[in-house]
Every structure is written in structure tokens, then in C-alpha cells.
Design a protein around this motif. Sequence first.
Motif, PDB file in Angstrom:
ATOM      1  N   THR A 129       0.785  -1.156  -0.083  1.00 25.15           N
ATOM      2  CA  THR A 129      -0.021   0.155   0.055  1.00 25.15           C
ATOM      3  C   THR A 129       0.784   1.250  -0.224  1.00 25.15           C
ATOM      4  O   THR A 129       0.360   2.181  -0.048  1.00 25.15           O
ATOM      5  CB  THR A 129      -0.863   0.112   1.313  1.00 25.15           C
ATOM      6  OG1 THR A 129       0.070  -0.181   2.420  1.00 25.15           O
ATOM      7  CG2 THR A 129      -1.879  -1.149   1.234  1.00 25.15           C
ATOM      8  N   ASP A 130       2.240   1.209   0.004  1.00 22.63           N
ATOM      9  CA  ASP A 130       3.038   2.393   0.163  1.00 22.63           C
ATOM     10  C   ASP A 130       2.598   3.217   1.174  1.00 22.63           C
ATOM     11  O   ASP A 130       2.476   4.519   1.108  1.00 22.63           O
ATOM     12  CB  ASP A 130       3.219   2.763  -1.153  1.00 22.63           C
ATOM     13  CG  ASP A 130       4.359   3.858  -1.042  1.00 22.63           C
ATOM     14  OD1 ASP A 130       5.404   3.620  -0.602  1.00 22.63           O
ATOM     15  OD2 ASP A 130       4.349   4.739  -1.979  1.00 22.63           O
ATOM     16  N   THR A 131       2.286   2.780   2.632  1.00 22.99           N
ATOM     17  CA  THR A 131       2.046   3.643   3.592  1.00 22.99           C
ATOM     18  C   THR A 131       2.586   3.139   5.033  1.00 22.99           C
ATOM     19  O   THR A 131       3.497   2.071   4.977  1.00 22.99           O
ATOM     20  CB  THR A 131       0.258   3.032   3.756  1.00 22.99           C
ATOM     21  OG1 THR A 131       0.177   1.764   3.957  1.00 22.99           O
ATOM     22  CG2 THR A 131      -0.276   3.885   2.729  1.00 22.99           C
ATOM     23  N   ALA A 132       2.249   3.870   5.899  1.00 27.25           N
ATOM     24  CA  ALA A 132       2.901   3.587   7.062  1.00 27.25           C
ATOM     25  C   ALA A 132       2.141   4.171   8.334  1.00 27.25           C
ATOM     26  O   ALA A 132       1.417   5.322   8.049  1.00 27.25           O
ATOM     27  CB  ALA A 132       4.441   4.338   7.319  1.00 27.25           C
ATOM     28  N   THR A 133       2.389   3.782   9.463  1.00 28.86           N
ATOM     29  CA  THR A 133       1.584   4.096  10.689  1.00 28.86           C
ATOM     30  C   THR A 133       2.629   4.118  11.761  1.00 28.86           C
ATOM     31  O   THR A 133       3.379   3.260  11.933  1.00 28.86           O
ATOM     32  CB  THR A 133       0.378   2.989  10.999  1.00 28.86           C
ATOM     33  OG1 THR A 133      -0.612   3.211  10.155  1.00 28.86           O
ATOM     34  CG2 THR A 133      -0.170   3.448  12.316  1.00 28.86           C
ATOM     35  N   VAL A 134       2.636   5.343  12.408  1.00 29.04           N
ATOM     36  CA  VAL A 134       3.576   5.559  13.515  1.00 29.04           C
ATOM     37  C   VAL A 134       3.032   5.838  14.859  1.00 29.04           C
ATOM     38  O   VAL A 134       2.014   6.619  14.917  1.00 29.04           O
ATOM     39  CB  VAL A 134       4.399   6.745  13.177  1.00 29.04           C
ATOM     40  CG1 VAL A 134       5.504   7.088  14.192  1.00 29.04           C
ATOM     41  CG2 VAL A 134       5.014   6.521  11.707  1.00 29.04           C
ATOM     42  N   LYS A 313      14.926   1.682  -1.073  1.00 27.24           N
ATOM     43  CA  LYS A 313      14.612   1.621  -2.438  1.00 27.24           C
ATOM     44  C   LYS A 313      12.860   1.480  -2.318  1.00 27.24           C
ATOM     45  O   LYS A 313      12.351   2.005  -3.236  1.00 27.24           O
ATOM     46  CB  LYS A 313      14.977   0.383  -2.938  1.00 27.24           C
ATOM     47  CG  LYS A 313      16.669   0.445  -3.297  1.00 27.24           C
ATOM     48  CD  LYS A 313      16.696  -0.841  -4.233  1.00 27.24           C
ATOM     49  CE  LYS A 313      16.793  -2.174  -3.095  1.00 27.24           C
ATOM     50  NZ  LYS A 313      17.558  -3.246  -3.841  1.00 27.24           N
ATOM     51  N   THR A 314      12.399   1.127  -1.142  1.00 29.54           N
ATOM     52  CA  THR A 314      10.983   1.098  -0.983  1.00 29.54           C
ATOM     53  C   THR A 314      10.072   2.342  -0.641  1.00 29.54           C
ATOM     54  O   THR A 314       9.172   2.875  -0.992  1.00 29.54           O
ATOM     55  CB  THR A 314      10.542  -0.052  -0.051  1.00 29.54           C
ATOM     56  OG1 THR A 314      11.063  -1.369  -0.794  1.00 29.54           O
ATOM     57  CG2 THR A 314       9.055  -0.228  -0.081  1.00 29.54           C
ATOM     58  N   PRO A 319       5.143   9.388   0.350  1.00 24.20           N
ATOM     59  CA  PRO A 319       4.332  10.696   0.390  1.00 24.20           C
ATOM     60  C   PRO A 319       3.979  10.834   1.878  1.00 24.20           C
ATOM     61  O   PRO A 319       3.592  10.038   2.377  1.00 24.20           O
ATOM     62  CB  PRO A 319       3.214  10.547  -0.367  1.00 24.20           C
ATOM     63  CG  PRO A 319       3.248   9.475  -1.520  1.00 24.20           C
ATOM     64  CD  PRO A 319       4.219   8.445  -0.942  1.00 24.20           C
ATOM     65  N   LYS A 320       4.180  12.126   2.181  1.00 18.76           N
ATOM     66  CA  LYS A 320       3.808  12.306   3.859  1.00 18.76           C
ATOM     67  C   LYS A 320       2.573  11.989   4.173  1.00 18.76           C
ATOM     68  O   LYS A 320       2.200  11.767   5.159  1.00 18.76           O
ATOM     69  CB  LYS A 320       4.217  13.781   4.053  1.00 18.76           C
ATOM     70  CG  LYS A 320       3.530  14.798   3.393  1.00 18.76           C
ATOM     71  CD  LYS A 320       4.119  16.224   3.821  1.00 18.76           C
ATOM     72  CE  LYS A 320       3.398  17.406   3.301  1.00 18.76           C
ATOM     73  NZ  LYS A 320       3.837  17.625   1.873  1.00 18.76           N
ATOM     74  N   GLU A 321       1.559  12.278   3.157  1.00 23.95           N
ATOM     75  CA  GLU A 321       0.068  12.003   3.265  1.00 23.95           C
ATOM     76  C   GLU A 321      -0.178  10.316   3.541  1.00 23.95           C
ATOM     77  O   GLU A 321      -1.165  10.357   4.037  1.00 23.95           O
ATOM     78  CB  GLU A 321      -0.583  12.311   1.963  1.00 23.95           C
ATOM     79  CG  GLU A 321      -0.703  13.869   1.676  1.00 23.95           C
ATOM     80  CD  GLU A 321       0.497  14.514   1.009  1.00 23.95           C
ATOM     81  OE1 GLU A 321       1.352  13.455   0.935  1.00 23.95           O
ATOM     82  OE2 GLU A 321       0.727  15.637   0.751  1.00 23.95           O
ATOM     83  N   ASN A 358      -4.489  -2.772   5.567  1.00 28.82           N
ATOM     84  CA  ASN A 358      -5.708  -1.928   5.633  1.00 28.82           C
ATOM     85  C   ASN A 358      -5.282  -0.550   6.228  1.00 28.82           C
ATOM     86  O   ASN A 358      -5.658  -0.314   7.279  1.00 28.82           O
ATOM     87  CB  ASN A 358      -6.801  -2.623   6.346  1.00 28.82           C
ATOM     88  CG  ASN A 358      -7.093  -3.970   5.930  1.00 28.82           C
ATOM     89  OD1 ASN A 358      -7.386  -4.087   4.760  1.00 28.82           O
ATOM     90  ND2 ASN A 358      -7.367  -4.980   6.663  1.00 28.82           N
ATOM     91  N   HIS A 359      -4.518   0.176   5.761  1.00 34.28           N
ATOM     92  CA  HIS A 359      -4.074   1.321   6.125  1.00 34.28           C
ATOM     93  C   HIS A 359      -5.103   2.513   6.240  1.00 34.28           C
ATOM     94  O   HIS A 359      -6.201   2.455   5.525  1.00 34.28           O
ATOM     95  CB  HIS A 359      -3.106   2.052   5.214  1.00 34.28           C
ATOM     96  CG  HIS A 359      -2.829   3.306   5.589  1.00 34.28           C
ATOM     97  ND1 HIS A 359      -1.791   3.903   6.372  1.00 34.28           N
ATOM     98  CD2 HIS A 359      -3.061   4.790   5.038  1.00 34.28           C
ATOM     99  CE1 HIS A 359      -1.767   5.024   6.675  1.00 34.28           C
ATOM    100  NE2 HIS A 359      -2.434   5.637   5.776  1.00 34.28           N
TER     101      HIS A 359
END
Length: 368
Positions: A129-134, A313-314, A319-321, A358-359
Motif C-alpha cells: 500500500t506504500d503506507t506507514a503508521t507511526v 528503495k521502497t 508521500p507524507k500523506e 488496511n491502512h
Amino acid sequence: MSSTRGGGLPPRAGGGRGRSAETPSARRSAGASGGGGGNGRRPAGKKKKSGAKRFWTFFLVLLLLLVVGAGVYLGWMYQKSQSIGTGGEPAKPASTQPIAMVLLGTDFREETDSHLTDVVMVAAMNPKTDTATVVSLPRDTRIELEGYKVRKVNAYYPAFLAQEKKGEGEAKAAMQRMLSKYFDIPIDYVTVVNFQSLRDIVDALGGIEVDVMMDMCYKDTADGTDINLKKGPQKLDGKNALDYVRYRKTNCNPPTGPSDDFSRNQRQQQVIGAIMDKVQTFNALTKSGSLIDAVADNTDTDLENKQILNLVKTYWDIPKENISYPKVTGQWRSPFVYINDGELSAAKQALKDELAGNHRSSSAESGQ
């Protein structure tokens, strides 16, 4: 983050990294060899985040990924990057599988030999999903967990280090187990960065521009602390940048105002934002070596060298969004911060959802 600024991170070979909504796996495959343009990627959320809210995520990205990314750009710099991380093959390549990691920011200084963790952060990242949760915990968070002594969260790592010195297991591994149990997710890695890294990086960049929030004065002959800053825009070297983020109280005459932990967090965010701005414009040929040295000398991580490069690389232009920051607050009742149970439960679920693909964007979590 643009790959063409100021000789920074390398452009990707081949075409653009844009992705269609219909084929996420194909998008990831194409993205691994795509061009440096990140504008084709659809953000996970529409709400614009401030630079401050990116603080500890990009602290990790800055120290362990972006800086090492310069090593990919230059052959000899690649060799220098091997000084960060361990050998071997990652069990879960970050380029294809979601991972979770802990970042600990310690107040270690040779003068005090203290290892309290002023920063405790868990980040979950998903390449599909190219996402992250912090999720960040206040340093005085009261932890009551079966099998562990009740402590502030920032006191566990020093306690585990003391056990490590007695031959009772590695401190990073103990933190990994404890926080995995606390957040109820599998945590793959732990990275420890001490305050000296901040000082060395600022000096390697030639200083940073900061609008100092207030006058600050504090002196301690025991550990050599000598904080003396005046309010207003100015260029800070590494020593003064570290003083700026550490300041809590005054013992000077005339006195300066006190600072609570929330204000310290704001200043830390401000400084890291200034570092990010400087890194985005620095010349990789002249600065990357000293930056990598600053990281390697002050970082203890169980990330494999190859995994670090996978992360580069990943995620280096995520994007910050696409990064969510579930809020975790609490009430101060000396000597602990008692975390809001509802917020903590939501944060734990957000980390689980991220790993499952499921971001949830920050705007969705806040009901906006």
C-alpha cells in the motif's frame, strides 16, 4: 521527497513510479525500477500533514534510510553504508513484506552514561500500500504488563541493558519482546539512536536554521551542560541544537522559563524538520560520508545491511500523506503518564491494520 534536489538521493532507472488504482501489485513492481517522479502516486489521505507531525518517522528515515541512500548513489559510499546494520539475509524483505520496527532515542552521553529512552516509537510499514503508521508513547508512560515490573516506558531499556551486562540476554531483543507484547503485534527490528547523533549530523551539515522559541539558560558542572540560547531566528551548530531540544528548566539568574515535555517534543520536531530541509539541499558528494559516519557512530540496530537498502528503495520517497499518526495522550499523575485507554486501543488496531494492508489515514482516524 524529490530525488533530483541538490545531489541528494539517486533517481530511479526506467520509467515513472506512478501507479494505477486497479493493480497495486503491478504498481509496486513497476515502482521498484521506476523514475524519481513521485507525483503519480495517489496519497492514502487528503489531509495535509505539518512538518512537525512527520518528526520521528523521518528521524528514522533520515538517519537510517535517506543518508544510506546516498551510498547507493556512489560506489564507495555503498561500502561506507555497510558500517550500519548487520550481515545476513532479512527474513522478511521490506520491499515485498510489511514490517514493524521500534525506534528508541536515548539521552546517552559519556558524561552521565545514562540510557533513558526519551523517544519510544513503533512504526509499521507496508510496501503493497506504500503506507506507514507511526505510534509514539510519552516517555513517562506507565507500563503495567504481565511478566514485567511496572515502570515508565523510558526506564525499560536501561534495565534491560543492566541485565545484558550480567549475561541475561540482549537489551534490544528484550525491548522487542516487551513492546511486541504491549502493542500485540510482531515487531521485527529495534534501532537505538543516541542524542550525540543529532549533534554530529547537524555539524556534518554545517549547522541548521532554527527560530528559537524562547530564552533558555541552564548550567550543570557535573555533566558539562551549558545551555545559553536567546529567542529568535538563528543558525545552530550541533551543540546548540542538542541544547535546544534537551532544555527543561533553568537554574540561572535571571531565570528563563521552564519547558514541559510537550514543548520539548515541539522543539525536537522543529530541529528535525530543519535537518530534513538541509539534507534535501545538500551535495551528496561532499556531505554523505560525514553523515553516514555520524549515523554509524551513534546507532545500534539489528537491521541487516540488505534490509536497510530494501527500506531505502521502497520508502525513501513515500508521500507524507501516506503516513498516519494515531494520537496517544494521557494524564500526568506523578511520576507517571497514564495513557488514554481508548486512544491506545485505537493505536494498536491501526498498527495491526497497517501490517494487514488496511491502512487508515489520519483524517479517517480523527473522523474528518
